[in-house]
Design an enzyme around this catalytic site. Structure first.
Site, PDB file in Angstrom:
ATOM      1  N   GLN A   1      43.744 -16.528  16.149  1.00 56.17           N
ATOM      2  CA  GLN A   1      44.894 -15.892  15.496  1.00 56.17           C
ATOM      3  C   GLN A   1      46.220 -16.384  16.075  1.00 56.17           C
ATOM      4  O   GLN A   1      47.140 -16.736  15.339  1.00 56.17           O
ATOM      5  CB  GLN A   1      44.812 -14.372  15.681  1.00 56.17           C
ATOM      6  CG  GLN A   1      43.604 -13.739  15.028  1.00 56.17           C
ATOM      7  CD  GLN A   1      43.806 -13.538  13.547  1.00 56.17           C
ATOM      8  OE1 GLN A   1      44.093 -14.477  12.811  1.00 56.17           O
ATOM      9  NE2 GLN A   1      43.674 -12.310  13.100  1.00 56.17           N
ATOM     10  N   ILE A   2      46.318 -16.369  17.412  1.00 60.10           N
ATOM     11  CA  ILE A   2      47.573 -16.821  18.020  1.00 60.10           C
ATOM     12  C   ILE A   2      47.712 -18.337  17.883  1.00 60.10           C
ATOM     13  O   ILE A   2      48.783 -18.837  17.528  1.00 60.10           O
ATOM     14  CB  ILE A   2      47.679 -16.411  19.511  1.00 60.10           C
ATOM     15  CG1 ILE A   2      47.569 -14.884  19.656  1.00 60.10           C
ATOM     16  CG2 ILE A   2      48.993 -16.886  20.107  1.00 60.10           C
ATOM     17  CD1 ILE A   2      47.619 -14.380  21.094  1.00 60.10           C
ATOM     18  N   ARG A   4      41.147  -8.401  22.883  1.00 61.03           N
ATOM     19  CA  ARG A   4      40.669  -7.017  23.078  1.00 61.03           C
ATOM     20  C   ARG A   4      40.157  -6.408  21.786  1.00 61.03           C
ATOM     21  O   ARG A   4      40.652  -6.693  20.718  1.00 61.03           O
ATOM     22  CB  ARG A   4      41.830  -6.142  23.568  1.00 61.03           C
ATOM     23  CG  ARG A   4      42.080  -6.288  25.024  1.00 61.03           C
ATOM     24  CD  ARG A   4      42.871  -5.123  25.546  1.00 61.03           C
ATOM     25  NE  ARG A   4      44.258  -5.151  25.156  1.00 61.03           N
ATOM     26  CZ  ARG A   4      45.083  -4.130  25.338  1.00 61.03           C
ATOM     27  NH1 ARG A   4      44.646  -3.009  25.863  1.00 61.03           N
ATOM     28  NH2 ARG A   4      46.338  -4.232  24.996  1.00 61.03           N
ATOM     29  N   ARG A  51      42.545  -4.694  28.971  1.00 60.85           N
ATOM     30  CA  ARG A  51      42.701  -6.138  29.186  1.00 60.85           C
ATOM     31  C   ARG A  51      41.764  -6.584  30.304  1.00 60.85           C
ATOM     32  O   ARG A  51      41.252  -7.695  30.300  1.00 60.85           O
ATOM     33  CB  ARG A  51      44.148  -6.445  29.568  1.00 60.85           C
ATOM     34  CG  ARG A  51      45.149  -6.224  28.436  1.00 60.85           C
ATOM     35  CD  ARG A  51      46.554  -6.563  28.869  1.00 60.85           C
ATOM     36  NE  ARG A  51      47.525  -6.402  27.787  1.00 60.85           N
ATOM     37  CZ  ARG A  51      48.208  -5.290  27.580  1.00 60.85           C
ATOM     38  NH1 ARG A  51      48.037  -4.252  28.359  1.00 60.85           N
ATOM     39  NH2 ARG A  51      49.075  -5.217  26.587  1.00 60.85           N
ATOM     40  N   HIS A  59      51.237  -7.748  33.224  1.00 65.99           N
ATOM     41  CA  HIS A  59      51.118  -7.432  31.806  1.00 65.99           C
ATOM     42  C   HIS A  59      50.019  -6.388  31.629  1.00 65.99           C
ATOM     43  O   HIS A  59      48.963  -6.643  31.109  1.00 65.99           O
ATOM     44  CB  HIS A  59      50.781  -8.702  31.033  1.00 65.99           C
ATOM     45  CG  HIS A  59      50.694  -8.499  29.556  1.00 65.99           C
ATOM     46  ND1 HIS A  59      51.734  -8.021  28.810  1.00 65.99           N
ATOM     47  CD2 HIS A  59      49.686  -8.721  28.686  1.00 65.99           C
ATOM     48  CE1 HIS A  59      51.351  -7.952  27.548  1.00 65.99           C
ATOM     49  NE2 HIS A  59      50.123  -8.369  27.439  1.00 65.99           N
TER      50      HIS A  59
END
Ligand code: A3D
Length: 321
Positions: free
Chosen positions: A13-14, A83, A89, A176
């Site tokens: 996706q990214i 995730r 995470r 993060h």
């Protein structure tokens, strides 16, 4: 002048969104790499076929061999698993550590001069493991999280104040995770710090606290909505801003997970701090003064990152060296 080369390790996706944005911004030619066969090739062809419509010049290639990333100027790593609802995470750690080992080896053998931006979660441990596996110098590898976390904070603030996102700056430090540290004192609307905006009645402390909390949980909010996978548009846009700053020597000041060697009293780990990104990669780490409360929150976040690194060393003792 030859075009720059951008290699994307992971074409999910990214990765696909990164390729599209890199094309639209004409940052260079793009190689999409993935272990899945067909996906990088299909996305490369699909995006290349959009180029005549949008009028950008860039070549796109899908690859399943690391040899294709040779000579890359920038590498953006999203390889791994994202995730799922209910997963932290940190749950991703075991799976994605193994992935970082193979990606690191691929980079070391094929593109050791690239500037590498890691997005894979859990971010602060993944970028640490990737540095170990790739052997890259500390200034040439960085983790993307702060630009995204700050962008989420800025979006929520602009929405609260009914002002342009362009006039909202925001600062998020630390790892993060859910204990990241959005710094209200260093976040502003056109230079006016958030505590001053509370004082003049633009918002209340309670509402500001709720926005800070929503920022911390921003990733989870999207995971719960999407149900399959995690955020990808804003993460991709954030990493592209970092890549562009390197490729064009913009020297932008951006929050990023950088390797600390004494700054903020920490050594040998990656954690979110403000950095300057230019042609030499991470050119400077900016050490801002923190109040006692801010320092305590930062230290708590750093403790979480250290916990992840210790867990990584237990899972793979080879990383301990
Ligand atoms: P997804 O769409 O699943 O893409 C991941 C891709 O990696 C898939 O195409 C896989 O085939 C590929 N892959 C798996 N193993 C390997 C390997 N060994 N070598 C090469 N490719 C491999 O995920 P996504 O693009 O939505 O997310 C990618 C990563 O980014 C995940 O780890 C997310 O948790 C993380 N993420 C981080 C942030 C941050 O702000 C740090 C935000 C959003 C997502």
């Amino acid at each position: 002048m030859a075009r720059k080369k951008i290699a994307l390790i992971g074409s999910g996706q990214i990765g696909g969104t990164l390729a599209h944005l890199a094309g639209l911004k004409e940052l260079g030619d793009v190689v999409l790499f993935d272990i899945a066969e067909g996906i990088p090739q299909g996305k490369a062809l699909d995006i290349a076929e959009s180029a005549p419509v949008d009028g950008f010049d860039a070549a796109f290639k899908g690859a399943n061999s690391y040899a294709d990333i040779a000579g890359a100027d920038v590498i953006i790593v999203t390889a791994g698993v994202p995730r799922k609802p209910g997963m932290s995470r940190d749950d991703l750690l075991g799976i994605n550590l193994k992935v970082m080992e193979s990606v690191g080896q691929g980079i070391r053998e094929n593109a050791p001069d690239a500037f590498v931006i890691c997005i894979t979660n859990p971010l602060d441990a993944a970028v640490w493991a990737l540095q170990k596996a790739s052997g890259l110098p500390a200034n040439k590898i960085v983790g993307m999280a702060g630009v995204l976390d700050s962008a989420r904070f800025r979006h929520f603030l602009a929405d609260e104040f009914k002002v342009s996102v362009k006039d909202v700056t925001a600062f998020v430090l630390g790892g993060h995770g859910d204990d990241m540290v959005p710094l209200t004192r260093y976040s502003t609307v056109a230079g006016v710090p958030l505590p001053d905006l509370v004082n003049i009645g633009w918002t209340t402390q309670e509402r500001l606290d709720a926005i800070v909390e929503r920022t911390r949980k921003g990733g989870g909010e999207i995971v719960n909505l999407l149900k399959t996978g995690s955020a990808f548009y804003a993460p991709a846009a954030s990493a592209i801003a970092m890549a562009e700053s390197y490729l064009k020597d913009q020297k932008r000041v951006l929050p990023a997970a950088a390797y600390l060697s004494g700054q903020y009293g920490e050594n040998g780990l990656f954690v979110g701090v403000p950095v300057v990104i230019g042609e030499n990669g991470v050119e400077r780490i900016i050490e801002i003064a923190l109040s006692a409360d801010e320092k305590a929150a930062f230290d708590k976040s750093v403790q979480s990152v250290k916990g992840l690194i210790e867990a990584s060393k237990t899972i793979n003792p080879a990383l301990a060296g």
